[in-house]
Scaffold this active site. Structure first.
Site, PDB file in Angstrom:
ATOM      1  N   ASP A  94     -12.827 -68.234 -23.484  1.00  0.00           N
ATOM      2  CA  ASP A  94     -11.396 -68.150 -23.755  1.00  0.00           C
ATOM      3  C   ASP A  94     -10.804 -66.817 -23.277  1.00  0.00           C
ATOM      4  O   ASP A  94     -10.101 -66.155 -24.013  1.00  0.00           O
ATOM      5  CB  ASP A  94     -11.218 -68.338 -25.280  1.00  0.00           C
TER       6      ASP A  94
ATOM      7  N   GLU B 151     -21.471 -67.187 -29.810  1.00  0.00           N
ATOM      8  CA  GLU B 151     -21.169 -68.605 -30.006  1.00  0.00           C
ATOM      9  C   GLU B 151     -21.934 -69.541 -29.085  1.00  0.00           C
ATOM     10  O   GLU B 151     -21.334 -70.296 -28.321  1.00  0.00           O
ATOM     11  CB  GLU B 151     -19.666 -68.851 -29.890  1.00  0.00           C
TER      12      GLU B 151
ATOM     13  N   TYR C 163     -12.652 -70.018 -38.164  1.00  0.00           N
ATOM     14  CA  TYR C 163     -11.206 -70.206 -37.990  1.00  0.00           C
ATOM     15  C   TYR C 163     -10.631 -71.232 -38.954  1.00  0.00           C
ATOM     16  O   TYR C 163      -9.756 -71.993 -38.601  1.00  0.00           O
ATOM     17  CB  TYR C 163     -10.917 -70.567 -36.522  1.00  0.00           C
TER      18      TYR C 163
ATOM     19  N   GLU D 186     -15.312 -62.643 -36.328  1.00  0.00           N
ATOM     20  CA  GLU D 186     -14.049 -63.230 -35.857  1.00  0.00           C
ATOM     21  C   GLU D 186     -13.399 -64.036 -36.969  1.00  0.00           C
ATOM     22  O   GLU D 186     -14.053 -64.837 -37.627  1.00  0.00           O
ATOM     23  CB  GLU D 186     -14.267 -64.166 -34.656  1.00  0.00           C
TER      24      GLU D 186
HETATM   25  C1  GCB Z   1     -13.850 -67.862 -30.606  1.00  0.00           C
HETATM   26  C2  GCB Z   1     -14.335 -67.113 -29.436  1.00  0.00           C
HETATM   27  C3  GCB Z   1     -13.250 -66.276 -28.792  1.00  0.00           C
HETATM   28  C4  GCB Z   1     -11.933 -67.033 -28.784  1.00  0.00           C
HETATM   29  C5  GCB Z   1     -11.541 -67.344 -30.213  1.00  0.00           C
HETATM   30  C6  GCB Z   1     -10.234 -68.137 -30.310  1.00  0.00           C
HETATM   31  O1  GCB Z   1     -14.589 -68.324 -31.434  1.00  0.00           O
HETATM   32  O2  GCB Z   1     -15.470 -66.330 -29.686  1.00  0.00           O
HETATM   33  O3  GCB Z   1     -13.646 -65.930 -27.501  1.00  0.00           O
HETATM   34  O4  GCB Z   1     -10.926 -66.335 -28.121  1.00  0.00           O
HETATM   35  O5  GCB Z   1     -12.549 -68.098 -30.809  1.00  0.00           O
HETATM   36  O6  GCB Z   1      -9.180 -67.546 -30.407  1.00  0.00           O
HETATM   37  O7  GCB Z   1     -10.298 -69.363 -30.273  1.00  0.00           O
END
Ligand code: GCB
Length: 595
Positions: free
Chosen positions: A168, A408, A468, A504
């Site tokens: 990403d 990941e 997330y 994260e």
């Molecule tokens: C993740 C990744 C990261 C992305 C992020 C996202 O898990 O490690 O590279 O930018 O999520 O914002 O989706």
């Protein structure tokens, strides 16, 4: 490979500036001998990515081969010296020709490489440098690549990005760090490896392993500047290597509050004359995991910070020192103490600055989103070479407290990952890394899709989680998000009994979007989500820190999920604070109560 220094014995000619530039989508350049020099209407600034600089030439999403060309003059004083060309990084692979002859080829992006060119140039004369850079990736490269047709074959049409990427962030191409012609003496210091120890309440030890090249019958002297005094230690070289230990009384240890650096000077002496010298800042500190705690100099340290990117408008992934200074100022302003070099090694200049500013760094290799279904021998080989070269480059930095040897894996959720092949792969990678560094913990951030049975957990010293909930899952529902988060954390901890670090969590946020309700994309929602996560993370006795996603908005490949940028930044791409920045500043100002 030593970072270049300028002193009485070593010189640097920096070739940052404008170079001639030409794209080669058909890959005809080598056949047409562009390496002998070429003409073009395009110029490009080095360091910098081609994508945004040359957007108007159609290169914003260009993935392929491009050529760089520059003439310079080798300084007269380089006569009788060993001459090298060194590139801080070019993404992802590159080839260099000097005066029409091949100097070398490099396959790994994000890391420095150098070639001796003493035979290809003459001091005092003009020299032509041509560099080919290619940013294509495939199954065998690290990171791995993916093609548009693969998305179609796998029936993943809605996941396809343009340019196609497994990760990403925009796969920017170009020479991203300085190109330098350096000169060293013919008999020279080749490697310095520093280990430090705390040996008493105010006693420390520096052990330097020094390797010299093309030199015999020499002695090594080490000078350590210490509060106005200079400690001197000497040894004779046998088999081109030597280890020297120096005890320091009244030692000042390196800490984030007082990032004290000793000035170490290594000299090679021959017939009572100094013939080469290298200067290195050294911080004395110890890092370790004890139970569920991370200890710095035997005291608990709790990480507060970010995953970052090297990314900025126009310059792309190019080294831009004003931005380095600004980012560290912002990190201090917000009361953070750490960041992760997600998802690749950052510039050497950033690493030295972290030492100086007392910022703790989790240093990552670019094995992002590893897809076990397509791993081949070459992938594993490249992965190990990255680990090798990153540890060699960054071993001496006191700021580096942990290695992340991936990020990941199995984001695609493939079954095959759990049939033993994922375990075999990571076992190999972890034991390889441990042999190279026995002093630092190792981790690999895990994603929801890989889940609680991710084989990396078995080998990690620290469990790193990227989650997330409240965003991709349970959108707009912070209550469900925090419940699921809390339960999952406990399950993982109870299964593996290792300290947990959050690497994260975050929410895309449009600056200027506000609401009195719970509403995704607003500045209030980002602040609420981060606060909720921090509350849950801190409620556990086994957590060692919180690094959220991301420090600043950054450019991504095109996809309907992204409005040009990933907008999970706490700061905008041009480093203006969003509302959450003030909230974090307040939270991070207070001392964390670790249980
Ligand atoms: C993740 C990744 C990261 C992305 C992020 C996202 O898990 O490690 O590279 O930018 O999520 O914002 O989706």
């Amino acid at each position: 490979m030593l970072y270049p220094v300028q002193n009485a014995f070593r010189s640097i000619l920096d070739l940052s500036g404008l170079w001639k530039f030409k794209v080669d989508p058909q890959k005809i350049g080598e056949k047409e001998k562009w390496y002998k020099g070429f003409d073009s209407k395009l110029d490009i600034a080095v360091p910098g990515s081609w994508n945004e600089q040359l957007e108007e030439a159609g290169l914003l999403h260009y993935v392929g081969t491009a050529w760089y060309y520059k003439k310079t003059v080798i300084p007269k004083e380089y006569s009788g010296k060993r001459i090298l060309i060194r590139i801080g990084s070019a993404d992802y692979n590159s080839k260099i020709w000097i005066n029409g002859k091949i100097a070398g080829e490099n396959k790994l992006g994000f890391l420095p490489f150098e070639f001796e060119i003493s035979e290809l140039v003459h001091a005092g004369e003009e020299c032509e440098i041509v560099i080919l850079v290619n940013n294509e990736l495939n199954h065998g490269t690290v990171p791995q690549g993916i093609s548009s047709s693969q998305y179609t074959d796998e029936n993943r049409l809605r996941e396809e990005t343009n340019p196609p990427a497994r990760f990403d962030f925009s796969p920017f191409g170009g020479i991203h760090r300085p190109v330098q012609i350096i000169a060293t003496p013919l008999e020279y210091i080749n490697k310095i490896k520093i280990d430090t120890k705390i040996t008493g309440a105010r006693k420390g030890e520096i052990e330097a392993e020094i390797e010299v090249a093309d030199s015999s019958n020499t002695d090594i002297v080490i000078l350590i500047s210490h509060g106005g005094r200079i400690l001197k230690n000497a040894a004779s070289i046998k088999n081109s290597k030597v280890k020297i230990k120096t005890e320091i009384n009244n030692c000042v240890f390196w800490t984030p509050e007082n990032p004290f650096l000793y000035d170490l000077k290594v000299q090679i002496i021959k017939d009572s004359q100094v013939i080469d010298e290298y200067n290195l800042p050294v911080g004395i500190r110890e890092i370790k995991i004890e139970g569920n705690r991370l200890l710095l100099n035997n005291k608990i340290i709790y990480l507060k910070g970010f995953g970052k990117h090297e990314d900025f408008s126009t310059i792309g992934k190019g080294l831009f020192l004003p931005l380095v200074v600004k980012d560290f100022e912002l990190i201090k302003w917000i009361n953070a103490n750490s960041f992760r070099t997600s998802h690749y090694p950052y510039s050497e200049e950033i690493m030295y600055y972290a030492d100086k500013k007392g910022i703790l760094v989790i240093d990552e290799v670019p094995a992002v989103s590893l897809d076990i279904r397509f791993v081949n021998d070459e992938t594993l080989q490249n992965h190990k070479e990255y680990i090798d070269r990153l540890i060699e480059r960054d071993y001496n930095h006191p700021s580096v407290i942990m290695w992340a040897v991936g990020n990941e894996p199995n984001i695609v959720g493939a079954e095959e990952y759990y049939n033993g092949s994922g375990k075999k792969y990571w076992k190999d990678i972890f034991s390889y890394t441990r042999k190279l560094d026995t002093t630092r913990p190792i981790t690999v951030p895990n994603c929801t899709r890989a889940g609680i049975n991710d084989p990396v957990f078995e080998f990690c010293d620290v469990i790193s989680l990227n989650r997330y909930y409240g965003w991709y899952e349970y959108p707009g529902n912070l209550e469900s998000a925090s419940n699921v988060l809390s339960e999952e954390m406990d399950i993982i901890f109870n299964k593996y009994k290792k300290p947990v670090l959050f690497t994260e969590f975050g929410a895309d946020t449009l600056t200027g979007a506000h609401s009195t309700s719970v509403q995704m994309f607003t500045e209030e929602y980002q602040a609420m989500l981060l606060e909720k996560y921090i509350e849950v993370i801190r409620s556990k006795s086994y957590t060692i820190g919180e690094q959220l996603w991301n420090f600043a908005d950054f450019r991504t490949p095109q996809h309907f999920r992204r409005v040009v940028l990933n907008q999970k930044g706490i700061f905008t791409r041009d480093r203006e604070p969003k509302l959450a920045a003030f909230k974090l500043k307040e939270i991070w100002a207070k001392k964390v109560k670790t249980k």
